[in-house]
Design an enzyme around this catalytic site. Structure first.
Site, short mmCIF file in Angstrom:
data_model
loop_
_atom_site.label_atom_id
_atom_site.label_comp_id
_atom_site.label_asym_id
_atom_site.label_seq_id
_atom_site.Cartn_x
_atom_site.Cartn_y
_atom_site.Cartn_z
N THR A 416 0.82 -1.21 0.00
CA THR A 416 0.00 0.00 0.00
C THR A 416 0.86 1.27 0.00
O THR A 416 2.09 1.21 0.12
CB THR A 416 -0.97 -0.03 1.21
OG1 THR A 416 -1.61 -1.31 1.25
CG2 THR A 416 -2.02 1.04 1.14
N SER A 481 -8.16 -2.21 6.06
CA SER A 481 -7.64 -1.51 7.23
C SER A 481 -7.15 -0.11 6.89
O SER A 481 -6.66 0.61 7.78
CB SER A 481 -6.49 -2.29 7.86
OG SER A 481 -6.93 -3.53 8.34
#
Length: 594
Positions: A416, A481
Site C-alpha cells: 500500500t 484496514s
C-alpha cells in the site's frame, strides 16, 4: 536516492512549460509555478530535513507521498494553481509507475477530503469489488478447506474490479480545476523515457522474483534477461504510457470498457493454473461510492476517517475513544503503562473489527454503536487494571439489527501507499491507495499490475454454522484496514495523515495522532516515533529502535513481545501557523511545500 530525484527533476523540467498551462479558473496570484532550479532546491531541503528529523515547512501548499518522482509531479500541479484533487491524480499516476508494488491503476483506494470553501468532510470509496460470479467457495480447495494464502493470491482468482481510475476521475470531477489530460504528462514522459529504479523497488523485485516470473508480461518487465531490475537502472514502460494516454484522452471509461477492459478480463480468466472470474460486465458496472465519514472526538479534536468497507476509521476511532479517559500526556511515550493502555485499547477495538466490520452495503454494521460515547466508556473501563488483559472479546454495541456474526481472521499483508496534500485554497486530501500485497496478484496488463484484493475477504464463509460478515459475495467490497485520516479542531483541519502496512495501518495512524496530540511531538517526530503495535495479544515492537527498551517492561505486564521490522509509510501534514510536513524515514518518500 539523490540520483533518482535529480533524474526526476530534469524530466519534470522538460514538461514544466506545459504544466503551467494545465489549470483553468486560477487567479494569477494563486498560480506560482516553480522552475527546475527552485524545485531541485526544495527537494534537497526536504531530504535534508527528513534526515535531520525535522518537518518541512511551507505557507501555501504541501504534498507528502512515497516517492520523490511522484511528489515532484504533485508539487508542479499545486505550484501551477491546481487543487489537492488535481495533484492527487498526478501523484497517483506516477506512483503506479515508480512504486508499482504498492498501488496503481489495477488497485483501489479510499479518499478523505476537507473542503476549504464549505468546511465539510467527504469520503470516497474506490475499493475493489468481487466479480458477480464470485461465491463462498472462491478460496476453498476441492475438499472445502481454505487455500494457502499465496496459492490464492498469485494469478487471476484474487483479482477484484479495480477502483483507482474511477476514484481519480470522481475526485477530479468534484474538486479539480486543472485540465484532466495534462495531469498525466509527467507520468507518461517518465514511462516513455525511463525512471531510475529505487533501492526499495529493486529489493522487493529480487525478493519476489519467483512469483513475478509466472506472468509473461511481469517477467519481461521486472526480470529483463531473467535477472531482477537493479537499483539505479533506467526502466521504461511504454505499455503504461499507452494506457495513461487512453485514460488522459477519454477518461476512466477507457479503463472500464473497450479494449483495455477486455484485455484485463481475458488476462485474468486465461491464467491456466489459477484463473479468475472477472467479466466485462463487472468492469462496466463499477462505481465509486460516497460514504459518510466516521468522526470521533479526541482531546478537543475531531478525528475523521473512512467508514465501511474500511475498518480504518472505526478502529482508529475506537482506540482513541477508549483512551480518552486516560492521561497519556502525563505518562509520556517512554512509559510501559502508556503502551499497556494503547495496546489493550487496540486489542479491544480489533476484537470488534473482526466480528462486526465489513461492507455495509451487504451486511448491517453498527457504525454509530461502535463509537458511541457510552459504549466506549464501558469498554474503556476494562483498561483500569495494571496488567495486560488476559483475554479480549467483542463487545455488544447498540444496534437495531441482530448481530449474530462469527469472528473473522482474514489475512491483510502490508503493502500500500499513502498521499497527503493541502492546497492553497484550504482544501485537504488524505488518500490511502493499494493493490494489497506487494505486486498484488503478480498479473500485469497494460503496463500495470492487478490487485489481489479479494484475499482481504474471509476465506471461510461460516464458522461453526455462523456466518462471517466479511465473507465473499458477488459485487461486495472486501474489508480494509486503510485509514486515511483528517483531524479537525474547531471545524478546521490540523492534521492530515495515513499509512500503508496491512492491518497494522490502524496502529501506525493511532500512534501518530497520539504522539502529536498527547505528547506534543512535531509532525516529523510523530511519524518517526518507533512503532509498538498490538492487534491480537502479541506486542510487536520495532526492532533496532528505542522501542526495544520497552520489551522487558511489557513482558513484565504479561505480554508476549516480538521485535520485528515495522515498515510503515506514514505521510502527514500539520496545519496551524503555516504547514509542516513529515515523511516516514522507513521509506523513500518526502514532503514538499511552498
Amino acid at each position: 536516492m539523490k540520483r533518482l530525484i535529480r533524474a526526476g527533476i530534469l524530466l519534470l523540467a522538460a514538461t514544466h512549460a506545459s504544466a503551467q498551462q494545465t489549470t483553468d479558473s486560477v487567479t494569477p496570484e494563486a498560480a506560482t509555478p516553480l522552475g527546475a532550479a527552485a524545485l531541485g532546491a526544495q527537494v534537497d531541503a526536504a531530504l535534508a530535513a527528513k534526515q535531520a528529523g525535522q518537518p518541512v515547512e511551507a505557507r501555501h501548499w504541501m504534498v507528502a507521498a512515497a516517492n520523490p518522482y511522484a511528489v515532484t509531479a504533485g508539487a508542479e500541479v499545486l505550484a501551477a494553481g491546481g487543487t489537492a484533487a488535481d495533484a492527487m491524480v498526478a501523484v497517483q499516476a506516477v506512483l503506479g509507475l515508480v512504486e508499482p508494488q504498492s498501488s496503481g491503476l489495477g488497485g483501489g483506494a479510499f479518499l478523505v477530503w476537507y473542503d476549504g470553501a464549505s468546511g465539510t468532510i467527504t469520503t470516497l470509496d474506490g475499493r475493489e469489488t468481487a466479480p458477480l460470479a464470485a461465491g463462498p467457495t472462491l478460496f476453498l480447495d476441492g475438499t472445502g478447506k481454505p487455500l494457502k494464502f499465496f496459492d490464492a493470491v498469485v494469478g487471476g482468482r484474487s483479482v477484484g474490479v479495480p477502483g483507482t481510475p474511477a476514484l481519480m476521475q470522481a475526485a477530479h470531477a468534484k474538486w479539480g480545476r486543472s485540465d484532466w489530460a495534462g495531469l498525466f504528462a509527467q507520468a507518461i514522459r517518465l514511462a516513455e523515457e525511463g525512471f531510475t529504479v529505487s533501492p526499495r523497488l529493486a529489493t522487493l523485485v529480487a525478493a519476489d522474483s519467483m512469483r513475478l516470473s509466472k506472468d509473461p508480461e511481469a517477467r519481461a518487465y521486472f526480470l529483463p534477461g531473467g535477472l531482477p531490475v537493479a537499483e539505479g537502472h533506467s526502466l521504461r514502460n511504454p505499455a503504461y504510457a499507452e494506457t495513461l494516454r487512453a485514460i488522459a484522452g477519454q477518461g476512466a471509461r477507457r479503463f472500464y470498457s473497450g479494449k483495455l477492459a477486455q484485455a484485463i478480463v481475458e488476462k485474468v480468466r486465461g491464467i491456466e493454473d489459477n484463473p479468475g472470474l472477472l467479466s466485462e460486465i463487472d468492469m462496466s458496472l463499477y462505481q465509486v461510492r460516497e460514504r459518510e465519514a466516521v468522526c470521533v472526538p479526541y482531546r478537543g479534536h475531531e478525528v475523521c476517517g473512512m467508514g465501511p468497507p474500511s475498518s480504518g476509521g472505526l478502529t482508529v476511532g475506537q482506540i482513541l475513544g477508549l483512551l480518552q479517559p486516560y492521561d497519556l500526556a502525563a505518562l509520556g511515550p517512554g512509559s510501559a503503562e502508556a503502551w499497556r493502555l494503547i495496546g489493550d485499547a487496540s486489542r479491544l477495538a480489533f476484537a470488534d473489527r473482526g466480528r462486526y466490520m465489513a461492507d455495509s452495503d451487504y451486511v448491517p454494521v453498527p457504525v454509530k454503536g461502535l463509537v458511541a460515547p457510552d459504549y466506549l466508556a464501558r469498554r474503556a473501563a476494562l483498561l483500569q487494571g495494571g496488567e495486560a488483559l488476559a483475554e479480549v472479546a467483542p463487545g455488544a454495541p447498540e444496534f437495531d439489527h441482530a448481530l449474530n456474526w462469527a469472528d473473522d481472521d482474514a489475512i491483510e499483508l502490508p503493502s500500500t501507499s499513502h498521499i497527503s496534500i493541502v492546497d492553497q485554497y484550504g482544501n485537504a486530501l488524505s488518500m490511502t491507495t493499494t493493490i494489497e500485497n506487494a505486486f498484488g496478484s503478480r498479473v500485469m496488463v497494460g503496463g500495470f499490475l492487478l490487485n489481489n484484493e479479494l484475499t482481504d475477504f474471509s476465506f471461510r464463509s461460516h464458522r461453526d454454522g455462523v456466518p462471517v460478515a466479511n465473507r465473499v459475495e458477488p459485487g461486495k467490497r472486501p474489508r480494509s484496514s486503510m485509514a486515511p485520516t483528517i483531524v479537525l479542531r474547531d471545524g478546521r483541519p490540523v492534521l492530515v495523515l495515513g499509512s500503508p502496512g496491512g492491518s497494522r495501518i490502524i496502529g501506525y495512524v493511532a500512534k501518530t495522532i497520539i504522539a502529536h496530540l498527547d505528547w506534543g511531538m512535531d509532525v516529523q517526530a510523530a511519524v518517526a516515533l518507533p512503532h509498538l503495535v498490538n492487534r491480537f495479544g502479541a506486542y510487536d515492537i520495532e526492532t533496532g529502535t528505542e522501542a526495544t527498551a520497552l520489551e522487558a517492561p511489557l513482558k513484565a505486564l504479561g505480554y508476549e513481545v516480538k521485535a520485528r521490522a515495522l515498515n510503515s509509510g506514514l505521510h502527514a501534514i500539520a496545519l496551524g501557523q503555516g504547514l509542516k510536513g513529515g515523511a516516514d524515514p522507513r521509506r523513500e518518500g518526502i514532503a514538499l511545500g511552498h
